[in-house]
Scaffold this active site. Structure first.
Site, short mmCIF file in Angstrom:
data_model
loop_
_atom_site.label_atom_id
_atom_site.label_comp_id
_atom_site.label_asym_id
_atom_site.label_seq_id
_atom_site.Cartn_x
_atom_site.Cartn_y
_atom_site.Cartn_z
N GLU A 142 8.11 -2.64 -2.94
CA GLU A 142 8.99 -1.82 -2.09
C GLU A 142 9.39 -2.66 -0.90
OE1 GLU A 142 7.53 2.38 -2.43
OE2 GLU A 142 8.34 2.48 -0.40
N GLU A 167 1.03 3.83 -3.03
CA GLU A 167 0.61 4.20 -1.67
C GLU A 167 -0.33 5.39 -1.62
OE1 GLU A 167 3.75 4.52 1.15
OE2 GLU A 167 4.37 2.44 0.85
#
Ligand code: GAL
Length: 794
Positions: free
Chosen positions: A501, A423
């Protein structure tokens, strides 16, 4: 002259002194100066000389040095501060401040130690660390998640030359991530001694290019370092042993090892009837490399490895040894109750075992390389690992961190994916793609046997970003309103994907109604963040779409920092399937119902709702049986067909008593769960994870502590304060209770229960013997348990 030293590696965790605060140690000293530099006022002239150079007069009278053993995290010993100001947003670091600290250790070496090579290795220091040995500045290291080492040979004092002094400054005033990172030397330190001719650091690379049931090819590359001032002919003998210690093959190779240089030798072996490594049967092999020169054995080095093959397919997902395997993973940060990030190895193993008991077969070390021991344990217990680089960073430091991880970890059979970033803001940008490409190519050069991936939350399809890696990671490909990963499979059918995730389901153990004031989230999942989804959705989509390869649930355990959705007084996250102590939440049992074969039933909530008699309560059941019948005080409330990837639900008018969920197959009950309305808190229950321990000053036994009524039922909302007394051959290492808003110190003998439970960590001392653990609380019957520690040789 050859020293003939055969390698030794000694754990260097004991006998450190710690000082919290700033000290001035000059990075350069002008010759002829004898005086000191003072800048703190508290320091005498010359004090820095004593601290960094001399064993004498460490000025205990002026500086408070505390005796500590490693691993050590000074952050967790501090008090919570609402505006601690660390990290990218409020509470990132769990409202615990960072700061600066100094570690110091002295040791002596005999005169004969001179001539061989001495190295100190730090497996992980949280903060930027600077190391001096005998006043010599050896270097600074930035990056709290990867180890580093220094060659001490030239600067050590041998024999009568005096005592050696190591000083480590740790500057933990900045964060590297957006979660709790701790402060200090929180992983092991090692002192290594080798001959000047030795297997280089992380010098073996073992691959298994051909793996079949009847035969496997094992390929070894061994780098030999010659630190003698002349070249020499060397011979490398490699013997491979199986898990039972039987020799399975052996061979020798010869080479000329140039001076002050590395020389690489290659060997190949055929292993007949190999025992393949997999989660159900994690068979390991051991390669023993012996380095010989001039007829003298100079080094013996051991590498643990496994024989297994991996393959990822854009339609069918992951294959291990040719068999499809769904990846049932969790993401985890490294902290735990009572210790912060300074986990003894046994606690790391405890966490992994809890995950395995939940049915998980994969671990993502978010968002950084894990402690080396975690990978050793994963190899041994059969847990797949997504090994992760800290940052999207191709600077010299960024590349060096990645390279160290790759060299360090590439022999572990458990590691199946190199995850290169998580991210990062540059995902999907042109610059980001360039950096990612550099990281991926660096990775392929060092280990082409595993795919690379990036765990992305945006920019999946922009500027060729994801093309830099083999597997596209989807962080929250599934959201309540859209499934980006499923859409992308249609758009880009050849793409390898993984649920890097998933879920981010916020729930507080034992809480069934959101409470923004206290900072609690209901276990019914009424407060799921906009980017997340339920574990049920994440899992059932994978079962329907094998191309998603696997899930990594965010997270296995609650972790300090990143409190979501509530900030202060909340100091930790609630995403865990377990709390910070490893106590299961209800969603843990959902995972168990879909991840494990053994018949099981779980029901929620607890059955203590005084004052709510007659009011409707939603009862949920997770089970993997065919049907479940719900029975309240002996009356059937109906039987329902199990929805394998979801849950069952009944609306029940509350009445105290006994509520049973009976899981049936073929009409027979094969599993059941009963919740009983408990009475008043009456006694304490102690449930140690095991009774026996190793007397090594490190082994730690988690003791689960429950508040029970007179009949022995856990009182669900009890929060009595317990005082712990640990005597004998051990001590209390820390405590916790999983309450995300508890500001009680982790290093205290006092701890309140939270929803019926708390945890005490009992650590052995180096001397063997009985350890008595006593728990007392005002108004409750106290409890006592006896543990026993023994030394390795007993
Ligand atoms: C992800 C991130 C994690 C954590 C999580 C919370 O976006 O990678 O570190 O912040 O969200 O849901």
């Amino acid at each position: 002259m050859r020293t003939g030293t055969v390698r030794s590696k000694v754990k260097f965790d004991g006998d450190w002194s710690f000082y919290r605060g700033g000290l001035h140690i000059p990075y350069a000293v002008k010759g002829g100066m004898t005086g000191g530099i003072t800048d703190t006022g508290a320091l005498r002239e010359g004090e820095w000389l004593d601290i960094a150079f001399n064993d004498k007069g460490m000025s205990e009278q002026q500086l408070e040095w505390t005796a500590v053993s490693l691993p050590h995290d000074w952050c967790v010993e501090q008090e919570y501060v609402q505006d601690e100001g660390l990290g990218s947003r409020d509470g990132s670091h769990g409202y615990l401040p960072g700061g600066t600290g100094f570690y110091r250790r002295t040791f002596t070496l005999p005169a004969e130690a001179y001539g061989s090579k001495w190295k100190i290795r730090f497996d992980g220091v949280s903060g930027t660390s600077t190391v001096w040995v005998n006043g010599h500045l050896l270097g600074s290291h930035h990056g709290g998640y990867i180890g580093y080492s220094y060659d001490l040979t030239d600067v050590l004092r041998y024999g009568g030359e005096g005592t050696n002094v190591i000083v480590v400054k740790v500057d933990a005033t900045e964060c590297e991530g957006w979660w709790y990172e701790g402060c200090g030397i929180y992983r092991h330190v090692w002192l290594e001694n080798t001959d000047r001719l030795h297997v280089a650091e992380y010098g073996t690379y073992i691959t298994t290019p051909e793996v079949a049931k009847d035969q496997a090819v094992v390929h070894l590359r061994t780098r030999i370092r010659n630190d003698y001032p002349e070249g020499m002919q060397v011979s490398l003998r490699t013997v491979i042993y199986d898990a039972a210690g039987m020799q399975v093959c052996a061979g020798s190779a010869e080479a000329y090892a140039d001076w002050y240089a590395d020389t690489e030798l290659e060997q190949s072996f055929h292993v007949e009837q190999p025992m393949l490594w997999c989660p159900d049967s994690p068979s390991l092999y051991r390669a023993e490399s012996t380095v010989i020169a001039g007829g003298q054995e100079l080094d013996r080095y051991e590498t643990i490895f496994g024989i297994r093959s991996i393959r990822f397919d854009p339609e069918e997902g992951f294959f291990l040894n040719g068999e499809p395997l769904l990846i049932k993973g969790t993401c985890n940060h490294q902290d735990f109750a009572g210790v912060g990030v300074a986990l003894p190895d046994s606690l790391i193993e405890y966490k992994l075992r809890l995950l395995q008991e939940m049915g998980s077969n994969a671990y993502r070390s978010a968002h950084h390389p894990p402690t080396p021991e975690l990978l050793d344990i994963c190899d041994r217990i059969g847990m797949l690992v997504m090994d992760e680089n800290r940052k999207l960073d191709s600077s010299p430091n960024g590349l060096s961190q990645l390279e160290r991880m790759l060299y360090r970890d590439r022999n572990h059979p458990c590691v199946i994916i190199w995850n290169l970033e998580n991210e990062e803001v540059l995902e999907g940008t042109v610059t980001g793609a360039r950096i990612l490409k550099t990281l991926a190519q660096t990775t392929r050069r060092i280990d082409p046997t595993r795919p690379t991936s990036a765990a992305m939350n945006h920019g999946w399809n922009e500027n060729g970003y994801n093309d830099a890696v083999e597997i596209t990671g989807y962080n929250y490909g599934h959201r309540a309103d859209q499934s980006i990963d499923i859409r992308d499979h249609g758009l880009y059918p050849g793409r390898l994907m993984i649920g890097s995730e998933c879920a981010s389901y916020t729930a507080t153990r034992g809480i069934y109604e959101d409470d923004p004031v206290k900072g609690y989230c209901s276990e019914y999942g009424t407060n799921i963040p906009s980017w997340g989804c339920t574990p049920q959705q994440a899992w059932s989509d994978l079962v329907k779409h094998r191309f998603l390869t696997g899930v990594f649930m965010w997270t296995g355990f609650d972790y300090r920092g990143e409190p979501t959705p509530y900030l202060w007084p909340c100091i930790n996250s609630h995403f865990g399937l377990m709390d910070t102590c490893g106590f299961p939440k209800d969603s843990y049992y959902y995972m168990q119902s879909v991840w494990k074969e053994e018949p099981m039933v779980h029901l929620l909530p607890h059955w203590n709702w005084p004052g709510s008699e007659g009011r409707p309560v939603e009862v949920r059941v997770f089970a993997n049986t065919d049907t479940v019948e719900l029975i309240l005080n002996g009356r059937s409330l109906g039987e329902q067909q199990v929805d394998m990837n979801g849950y069952l639900s009944w609306e029940v008018a509350y009445e105290p008593g006994e509520l049973q969920a009976a899981g049936k197959r073929g009409g027979q009950m094969i599993a059941e769960k009963t919740v009983v309305t408990a009475g008043q808190p009456y006694q304490i229950g102690l449930f140690p994870d095991r009774l026996d321990a190793r007397a090594d000053g490190s082994d730690t036994i988690p003791v689960r502590v429950a508040i029970l009524d007179k009949q022995g039922y856990v009182v669900p909302a009890a929060d009595n304060e317990i005082r712990f007394e640990v005597t004998g051959a051990g001590a209390l290492l820390g405590t916790g209770n999983g309450n995300p808003s508890s500001h009680e110190p982790d290093k205290s003998v006092l701890r309140r229960a939270f929803n019926g439970w708390c945890l005490a960590l009992v650590q052995t001392s180096a001397a063997a013997g009985a350890i008595q653990v006593r728990a007392v609380s005002m108004g409750l019957k106290s409890a006592e348990v006896m543990l026993q520690s023994a030394s390795e040789s007993e």
